[in-house]
Motif scaffolding. Structure first.
Motif, PDB file in Angstrom:
ATOM      1  N   UNK A  87      21.322  46.923  57.476  1.00  0.00           N
ATOM      2  CA  UNK A  87      22.655  47.346  57.911  1.00  0.00           C
ATOM      3  C   UNK A  87      23.755  46.995  56.920  1.00  0.00           C
ATOM      4  N   UNK A  88      23.449  46.187  55.929  1.00  0.00           N
ATOM      5  CA  UNK A  88      24.459  45.718  54.979  1.00  0.00           C
ATOM      6  C   UNK A  88      24.590  46.717  53.823  1.00  0.00           C
ATOM      7  N   UNK A  89      25.812  47.133  53.567  1.00  0.00           N
ATOM      8  CA  UNK A  89      26.117  48.040  52.468  1.00  0.00           C
ATOM      9  C   UNK A  89      26.853  47.252  51.383  1.00  0.00           C
ATOM     10  N   UNK A  90      26.409  47.378  50.144  1.00  0.00           N
ATOM     11  CA  UNK A  90      27.080  46.736  49.010  1.00  0.00           C
ATOM     12  C   UNK A  90      27.490  47.840  48.045  1.00  0.00           C
ATOM     13  N   UNK A  91      28.790  47.903  47.755  1.00  0.00           N
ATOM     14  CA  UNK A  91      29.333  48.944  46.887  1.00  0.00           C
ATOM     15  C   UNK A  91      29.953  48.278  45.660  1.00  0.00           C
ATOM     16  N   UNK A  92      29.507  48.691  44.499  1.00  0.00           N
ATOM     17  CA  UNK A  92      30.051  48.166  43.243  1.00  0.00           C
ATOM     18  C   UNK A  92      31.065  49.155  42.682  1.00  0.00           C
ATOM     19  N   UNK A  93      32.220  48.643  42.330  1.00  0.00           N
ATOM     20  CA  UNK A  93      33.244  49.444  41.676  1.00  0.00           C
ATOM     21  C   UNK A  93      33.508  48.785  40.335  1.00  0.00           C
ATOM     22  N   UNK A  94      32.975  49.385  39.283  1.00  0.00           N
ATOM     23  CA  UNK A  94      33.121  48.830  37.945  1.00  0.00           C
ATOM     24  C   UNK A  94      34.343  49.459  37.275  1.00  0.00           C
ATOM     25  N   UNK A  95      35.214  48.612  36.774  1.00  0.00           N
ATOM     26  CA  UNK A  95      36.476  49.070  36.212  1.00  0.00           C
ATOM     27  C   UNK A  95      36.510  48.748  34.725  1.00  0.00           C
ATOM     28  N   UNK A  96      36.895  49.708  33.948  1.00  0.00           N
ATOM     29  CA  UNK A  96      37.015  49.519  32.504  1.00  0.00           C
ATOM     30  C   UNK A  96      38.186  48.584  32.205  1.00  0.00           C
ATOM     31  N   UNK A  97      38.058  47.796  31.160  1.00  0.00           N
ATOM     32  CA  UNK A  97      39.094  46.845  30.778  1.00  0.00           C
ATOM     33  C   UNK A  97      40.446  47.491  30.522  1.00  0.00           C
ATOM     34  N   UNK A  98      40.440  48.744  30.080  1.00  0.00           N
ATOM     35  CA  UNK A  98      41.696  49.438  29.826  1.00  0.00           C
ATOM     36  C   UNK A  98      42.436  49.785  31.112  1.00  0.00           C
ATOM     37  N   UNK A  99      41.783  49.588  32.253  1.00  0.00           N
ATOM     38  CA  UNK A  99      42.402  49.871  33.550  1.00  0.00           C
ATOM     39  C   UNK A  99      42.615  48.621  34.382  1.00  0.00           C
ATOM     40  N   UNK A 100      42.428  47.437  33.803  1.00  0.00           N
ATOM     41  CA  UNK A 100      42.538  46.188  34.563  1.00  0.00           C
ATOM     42  C   UNK A 100      43.402  45.215  33.781  1.00  0.00           C
ATOM     43  N   UNK A 101      44.541  44.886  34.330  1.00  0.00           N
ATOM     44  CA  UNK A 101      45.457  43.946  33.677  1.00  0.00           C
ATOM     45  C   UNK A 101      45.660  42.726  34.572  1.00  0.00           C
ATOM     46  N   UNK A 102      45.733  41.576  33.944  1.00  0.00           N
ATOM     47  CA  UNK A 102      46.030  40.320  34.640  1.00  0.00           C
ATOM     48  C   UNK A 102      47.190  39.674  33.897  1.00  0.00           C
ATOM     49  N   UNK A 103      48.243  39.370  34.617  1.00  0.00           N
ATOM     50  CA  UNK A 103      49.405  38.768  33.977  1.00  0.00           C
ATOM     51  C   UNK A 103      50.029  39.682  32.944  1.00  0.00           C
ATOM     52  N   UNK A 104      49.910  40.990  33.139  1.00  0.00           N
ATOM     53  CA  UNK A 104      50.496  41.960  32.234  1.00  0.00           C
ATOM     54  C   UNK A 104      49.668  42.244  30.991  1.00  0.00           C
ATOM     55  N   UNK A 105      48.489  41.630  30.900  1.00  0.00           N
ATOM     56  CA  UNK A 105      47.630  41.813  29.733  1.00  0.00           C
ATOM     57  C   UNK A 105      46.337  42.508  30.172  1.00  0.00           C
ATOM     58  N   UNK A 106      46.031  43.601  29.493  1.00  0.00           N
ATOM     59  CA  UNK A 106      44.816  44.334  29.833  1.00  0.00           C
ATOM     60  C   UNK A 106      43.582  43.575  29.369  1.00  0.00           C
ATOM     61  N   UNK A 107      42.523  43.689  30.129  1.00  0.00           N
ATOM     62  CA  UNK A 107      41.297  42.944  29.854  1.00  0.00           C
ATOM     63  C   UNK A 107      40.630  43.351  28.554  1.00  0.00           C
ATOM     64  N   UNK A 108      40.911  44.552  28.066  1.00  0.00           N
ATOM     65  CA  UNK A 108      40.335  44.956  26.777  1.00  0.00           C
ATOM     66  C   UNK A 108      41.284  44.631  25.623  1.00  0.00           C
ATOM     67  N   UNK A 109      42.341  43.887  25.937  1.00  0.00           N
ATOM     68  CA  UNK A 109      43.335  43.401  24.963  1.00  0.00           C
ATOM     69  C   UNK A 109      44.134  44.520  24.313  1.00  0.00           C
ATOM     70  N   UNK A 110      44.169  45.698  24.951  1.00  0.00           N
ATOM     71  CA  UNK A 110      45.037  46.759  24.444  1.00  0.00           C
ATOM     72  C   UNK A 110      46.437  46.528  24.991  1.00  0.00           C
TER      73      UNK A 110
END
Length: 66
Positions: free
Chosen positions: A42-65
């Motif tokens: 009954x357990x569903x696990x869904x992975x949502x993989x996000x490219x670094x160019x679409x993920x920023x933390x503290x205003x800085x993108x994870x791919x350093x762009x």
């Protein structure tokens, strides 16, 4: 009371191997079914993989762009 179908959504930066995702899914499924008193089927696990160019933390993108 009938248990609702649990859905786990995991978001992380792209790059994990299929083996890593399989292990994550197995552990989350096992533990959620144990704690939530539902069947593993009954357990569903869904992975949502996000490219670094679409993920920023503290205003800085994870791919350093900019």
């Amino acid at each position: 009371m009938e248990a609702a179908v649990p859905v786990v959504r995991i978001e992380f930066l792209a790059g994990r191997s299929q083996e890593q995702k399989a292990e994550i899914a197995k552990v989350f499924t096992r533990e959620l079914s144990r704690i939530g008193k539902c069947g593993e089927q009954d357990v569903h696990v869904i992975f949502n993989e996000i490219e670094g160019k679409s993920w920023a933390v503290g205003g800085v993108f994870s791919d350093h762009s900019d």
